[in-house]
Each structure stands twice: as C-alpha cells, then as structure tokens.
Design a protein around this motif. Structure first.
Motif, PDB file in Angstrom:
ATOM      1  N   VAL A   1     -26.601 -90.779  12.257  1.00  0.00           N
ATOM      2  CA  VAL A   1     -26.411 -90.045  13.056  1.00  0.00           C
ATOM      3  C   VAL A   1     -27.321 -88.631  12.086  1.00  0.00           C
ATOM      4  O   VAL A   1     -27.253 -88.666  11.010  1.00  0.00           O
ATOM      5  CB  VAL A   1     -25.102 -89.346  13.331  1.00  0.00           C
ATOM      6  CG1 VAL A   1     -25.022 -87.735  13.626  1.00  0.00           C
ATOM      7  CG2 VAL A   1     -24.333 -90.236  13.987  1.00  0.00           C
ATOM      8  N   LYS A   2     -28.395 -88.044  12.848  1.00  0.00           N
ATOM      9  CA  LYS A   2     -29.459 -87.076  12.296  1.00  0.00           C
ATOM     10  C   LYS A   2     -28.790 -85.508  12.604  1.00  0.00           C
ATOM     11  O   LYS A   2     -28.898 -85.191  13.736  1.00  0.00           O
ATOM     12  CB  LYS A   2     -30.708 -87.244  12.642  1.00  0.00           C
ATOM     13  CG  LYS A   2     -31.805 -86.695  11.543  1.00  0.00           C
ATOM     14  CD  LYS A   2     -33.149 -87.238  12.064  1.00  0.00           C
ATOM     15  CE  LYS A   2     -34.137 -86.303  11.186  1.00  0.00           C
ATOM     16  NZ  LYS A   2     -34.181 -84.919  11.322  1.00  0.00           N
ATOM     17  N   VAL A   3     -28.648 -84.857  11.724  1.00  0.00           N
ATOM     18  CA  VAL A   3     -28.443 -83.345  11.850  1.00  0.00           C
ATOM     19  C   VAL A   3     -29.416 -82.560  11.142  1.00  0.00           C
ATOM     20  O   VAL A   3     -29.985 -82.898  10.051  1.00  0.00           O
ATOM     21  CB  VAL A   3     -26.903 -83.131  10.925  1.00  0.00           C
ATOM     22  CG1 VAL A   3     -26.699 -81.442  11.521  1.00  0.00           C
ATOM     23  CG2 VAL A   3     -25.899 -83.916  11.688  1.00  0.00           C
ATOM     24  N   THR A   4     -30.071 -81.875  11.747  1.00  0.00           N
ATOM     25  CA  THR A   4     -31.274 -81.185  11.279  1.00  0.00           C
ATOM     26  C   THR A   4     -30.909 -79.425  11.770  1.00  0.00           C
ATOM     27  O   THR A   4     -30.430 -79.018  12.793  1.00  0.00           O
ATOM     28  CB  THR A   4     -32.598 -81.378  12.382  1.00  0.00           C
ATOM     29  OG1 THR A   4     -32.528 -82.995  12.090  1.00  0.00           O
ATOM     30  CG2 THR A   4     -33.435 -80.517  11.726  1.00  0.00           C
ATOM     31  N   LEU A   5     -31.003 -78.782  10.698  1.00  0.00           N
ATOM     32  CA  LEU A   5     -31.029 -77.236  10.961  1.00  0.00           C
ATOM     33  C   LEU A   5     -32.644 -76.728  11.645  1.00  0.00           C
ATOM     34  O   LEU A   5     -33.333 -76.903  11.042  1.00  0.00           O
ATOM     35  CB  LEU A   5     -30.824 -76.682   9.518  1.00  0.00           C
ATOM     36  CG  LEU A   5     -30.868 -74.995   9.299  1.00  0.00           C
ATOM     37  CD1 LEU A   5     -29.878 -74.367  10.332  1.00  0.00           C
ATOM     38  CD2 LEU A   5     -30.948 -74.621   8.101  1.00  0.00           C
ATOM     39  N   SER A   6     -32.365 -76.470  12.772  1.00  0.00           N
ATOM     40  CA  SER A   6     -33.832 -76.044  13.773  1.00  0.00           C
ATOM     41  C   SER A   6     -33.941 -74.408  13.782  1.00  0.00           C
ATOM     42  O   SER A   6     -34.899 -73.945  14.336  1.00  0.00           O
ATOM     43  CB  SER A   6     -33.535 -76.594  14.817  1.00  0.00           C
ATOM     44  OG  SER A   6     -32.480 -76.571  15.561  1.00  0.00           O
ATOM     45  N   GLY A   7     -32.758 -73.845  13.302  1.00  0.00           N
ATOM     46  CA  GLY A   7     -32.949 -72.156  13.450  1.00  0.00           C
ATOM     47  C   GLY A   7     -31.808 -71.465  12.676  1.00  0.00           C
ATOM     48  O   GLY A   7     -30.926 -72.205  12.565  1.00  0.00           O
ATOM     49  N   ILE A   8     -32.457 -70.307  12.114  1.00  0.00           N
ATOM     50  CA  ILE A   8     -31.386 -69.427  11.213  1.00  0.00           C
ATOM     51  C   ILE A   8     -31.996 -68.270  11.553  1.00  0.00           C
ATOM     52  O   ILE A   8     -33.163 -67.748  11.486  1.00  0.00           O
ATOM     53  CB  ILE A   8     -31.272 -70.129   9.989  1.00  0.00           C
ATOM     54  CG1 ILE A   8     -30.068 -69.307   9.213  1.00  0.00           C
ATOM     55  CG2 ILE A   8     -32.775 -69.794   8.966  1.00  0.00           C
ATOM     56  CD1 ILE A   8     -29.833 -69.833   7.660  1.00  0.00           C
ATOM     57  N   HIS A   9     -31.109 -67.202  11.477  1.00  0.00           N
ATOM     58  CA  HIS A   9     -31.419 -65.768  11.764  1.00  0.00           C
ATOM     59  C   HIS A   9     -30.097 -64.781  11.197  1.00  0.00           C
ATOM     60  O   HIS A   9     -28.932 -65.281  11.319  1.00  0.00           O
ATOM     61  CB  HIS A   9     -31.421 -65.502  13.060  1.00  0.00           C
ATOM     62  CG  HIS A   9     -31.853 -63.791  13.288  1.00  0.00           C
ATOM     63  ND1 HIS A   9     -33.005 -63.607  13.120  1.00  0.00           N
ATOM     64  CD2 HIS A   9     -31.051 -62.666  13.637  1.00  0.00           C
ATOM     65  CE1 HIS A   9     -33.142 -62.094  13.403  1.00  0.00           C
ATOM     66  NE2 HIS A   9     -31.911 -61.890  13.676  1.00  0.00           N
ATOM     67  N   ALA A  10     -30.604 -63.986  10.332  1.00  0.00           N
ATOM     68  CA  ALA A  10     -29.687 -62.898   9.603  1.00  0.00           C
ATOM     69  C   ALA A  10     -30.500 -61.646   9.324  1.00  0.00           C
ATOM     70  O   ALA A  10     -31.584 -61.962   8.754  1.00  0.00           O
ATOM     71  CB  ALA A  10     -28.843 -63.507   8.784  1.00  0.00           C
ATOM     72  N   GLY A  11     -29.924 -60.592   9.419  1.00  0.00           N
ATOM     73  CA  GLY A  11     -30.509 -59.319   8.723  1.00  0.00           C
ATOM     74  C   GLY A  11     -31.469 -58.660   9.349  1.00  0.00           C
ATOM     75  O   GLY A  11     -32.315 -59.475  10.114  1.00  0.00           O
ATOM     76  N   VAL A  12     -31.634 -57.279   9.298  1.00  0.00           N
ATOM     77  CA  VAL A  12     -32.766 -56.692   9.995  1.00  0.00           C
ATOM     78  C   VAL A  12     -33.435 -55.802   9.322  1.00  0.00           C
ATOM     79  O   VAL A  12     -34.484 -55.252   9.370  1.00  0.00           O
ATOM     80  CB  VAL A  12     -32.053 -55.555  11.102  1.00  0.00           C
ATOM     81  CG1 VAL A  12     -31.376 -56.614  12.133  1.00  0.00           C
ATOM     82  CG2 VAL A  12     -30.871 -54.947  10.550  1.00  0.00           C
TER      83      VAL A  12
END
Length: 360
Positions: A228-239
């Motif tokens: 099984v392959k788990v990929t982090l494809s997006g991350i967002h935090a902070g302005v």
C-alpha cells in the motif's frame, strides 16, 4: 477449434479504427461534456447497421445473436479526456498522422482502446454459436471517476461475467489494479504570536503525525501490487510569518492493494494518526482477476504478460471480475503532444480478437 469468420478483413478494421479515432480526437470531450463524441460513436455503429442504446453520454450495444441464457463479456472503455496541458506544441484537437504515429488529445488514453474495441465488436457482431454474448459499452466520466459513467450504466446492462477494460497497457494484461483513497486531514493547535513560546504548534504537531504514517508499512503485501502506498500530496497552514496558525491541513493519496478494502486501509491509517481524518470516497477499490481465469490463460498462451497496475481506471467501480488491457503506453497518458502508433492500434485489434477467439 474452428476459426471464427468475420465479414471484415484486417485492413478494413484498421482503416475503420484510424478513421474513427481521427474524428474523435477533433471533437472536444472533457469529462461531463462528452455528448458530441457519443453522437460520433452512435454514427459509427449506425454506419455498420448495428443498433445502439444510450444512457446519458454512454453508448452500448449487444451482439446480433444475443442470447439471454448465455453469460456475457463486456468490452468497456471511455471517450472522455482530460484537458490538454500547457506544454502542448501541437493543436490537441487536430488529428495529425506522421511517422507512423497519430497525434491528438485522447489518442493514447483511451481512444486507441475505444476504436480497437469497436472493431473487435464488429468482427464478432454477427457470428453465431458464440459461447458468450458480447456487449460493448463506450462510456463517460472515467477521467474524474464520475457517477454518470459506467457506474450508472452497469445496472442496465445484461448479466456480465467478465469486463475487459480498455486502457493503455501495451496489450499486456493488468490482472490487478490499486484502489484509490483520498484522505483530508487536519491537526489543530493553539494560535499565537510567533514571538512567544508555544508547545501546541499545529504545524509541528502535523509534521510529527505525518511522519508517523509516511514511515508506516502496512503488514500485508500483495503478490500482484506490492505495498500500500501513502503519499502526502498537499499541505497548508499559516497566512503570515508572525502568526502560529490554529490548524494545519493536508491531503493523503493512498493507493490500496487487493490485500485491503479501502475501509480497512482508512481504519489502519486513522489508528496511527492523531489528526482528524475524513475520506472523500470509499468507492474506488482495488481489483484483481485470478491467474487461472480463462481470459488470462488465453492471453498467456499467445505470449502476453501479466502485471499489477498502480494506476486506477473504471475497474474500480465495475462490480464484477475484470481485466485491463489495451493498446498504447500509460506513460504517454495526459502528456503533451499525446500520440498512438498506428501499428499499436493494429496490434490491439489483432490481440483482442485472438484472445477472445479462444474463449468465445
């Protein structure tokens, strides 16, 4: 075994296929906007005196000597395309034949499969005493896993024992396909001024949580598809730079093997993480066909190979045994100046017919 006869020779089938593909390339058919290509497909079958049925933008037909008491084999692929990317140097909606190639959007994915399957259906359409009925369904919304494509059409089809899904596989047999699970997550923290101490920084906590799942190995490994392959494809935090944000959000792309259902994979991931997780859908599950299935054995007998596919297709939402096979190379899909070799279309028609002759 007696060879099945067709009213079309190889040259006629190839010419039919190339002509149809050129027409389809020059008709924009983005997902949910496939009406015009569906009409072109209807016209093709009408030209060959084959009655078709329509459900939304899905076109389907059954062989002339359809017998309700026989099981059915389905030929299925899609006529929608993604939008052309900005790197195109050629007009994506102009069918250009050059150096043995046919260029144009959707030529490889999955126009070549579609026109090859259409010729295979012509080849078998009027033949008598087949062991199976043959059904063809050329469907919409595959590129977005939409609800108005094969998933909506399938309940209206006859009882299908095997679905042959046309996608670019170089005419080898994808006997397993990974499922797709898209997970959105959120880690909460305490918002504060960046100048002051904060042991509850949502970004730091999220990074630690993500590291936990990205380094995790699912215990069961598929013989067909590996891990099984788990990929982090997006991350967002902070302005802004001087504010510690209240939350950090992210997206995981999870390719699930036949060893797990999507629900099982999600529950395992959830047990390993502290973030709040939600899944967009559980419907795109993995699939496989056994090596001893007659279709697989027929393919092996004529020299084709088998493999597990990391890419998803309509197999994920087809509720019966299925196998993926088609002309072209998946590495060309969604690329600039997409193309198919004319010889690949000829090979596709020939191999489809050879395999089906062994079981029909």
């Amino acid at each position: 075994m007696q060879e099945l006869k067709s009213v079309y020779n190889k040259e006629e089938l190839l010419n039919n296929a190339v002509d149809l593909l050129k027409k389809l390339i020059e008709i924009p058919s983005f997902s949910k906007d496939e009406f015009n290509t569906s009409v072109e497909i209807e016209n093709f079958f009408k030209k060959h005196q084959i009655p078709t049925k329509r459900f939304k933008n899905n076109i389907w037909a059954v062989n002339k000597n359809f017998d309700v008491f026989k099981p059915s084999i389905l030929l299925n692929t899609h006529h929608d395309t993604v939008k052309p990317n900005k790197a195109y140097t050629l007009d994506p909606f102009l069918a250009i034949e050059k150096d043995g190639k046919l260029f144009g959007l959707g030529s490889n994915d999955a126009g070549a499969s579609l026109v090859s399957m259409a010729q295979v259906f012509l080849h078998f359409y009027a033949q008598e005493d087949l062991q199976y009925n043959l059904v063809i369904a050329l469907t919409a919304e595959e590129e977005i896993s939409g609800f108005d494509g094969i998933e909506a059409l399938f309940p209206q089809l006859p009882n299908i024992e095997l679905a042959i899904v046309g996608e670019p596989t170089q005419m080898n047999l994808a006997i397993a396909e990974k499922g797709l699970l898209v997970i959105d997550g959120e880690m909460k923290g305490t918002p504060s001024h960046a100048a002051h101490p904060n042991d509850d920084n949502s970004i730091v906590k999220c990074m630690e949580d993500l590291q936990q799942i990205l380094s995790f190995k699912f215990p069961k490994v598929s013989d067909y598809l590996g891990e099984v392959k788990v990929t982090l494809s997006g991350i967002h935090a902070g302005v802004q730079h001087n504010v510690v944000p209240e939350s950090c959000t992210f997206t995981l792309d999870v390719r699930v093997t036949d060893e797990y259902s999507n629900q099982e994979a999600f529950e395992i991931i959830q047990s390993k993480m502290k973030s709040t997780l939600t899944t967009r859908s559980f419907r795109l599950n993995s699939s496989k066909i056994e090596m001893d299935h007659p279709f697989v054995q027929a393919g092996l007998e004529i020299g084709r190979t088998t493999y597990g596919s990391p890419t998803s297709s309509d197999q994920a939402i087809i509720p019966c045994t299925s196998v993926k096979i088609g002309p072209g190379d998946s590495r060309r899909s969604h690329t600039a100046d997409e193309f198919i070799f004319i010889d690949e279309i000829a090979e596709g028609i020939e191999i489809y017919i050879k395999i089906l002759e062994k079981i029909l």
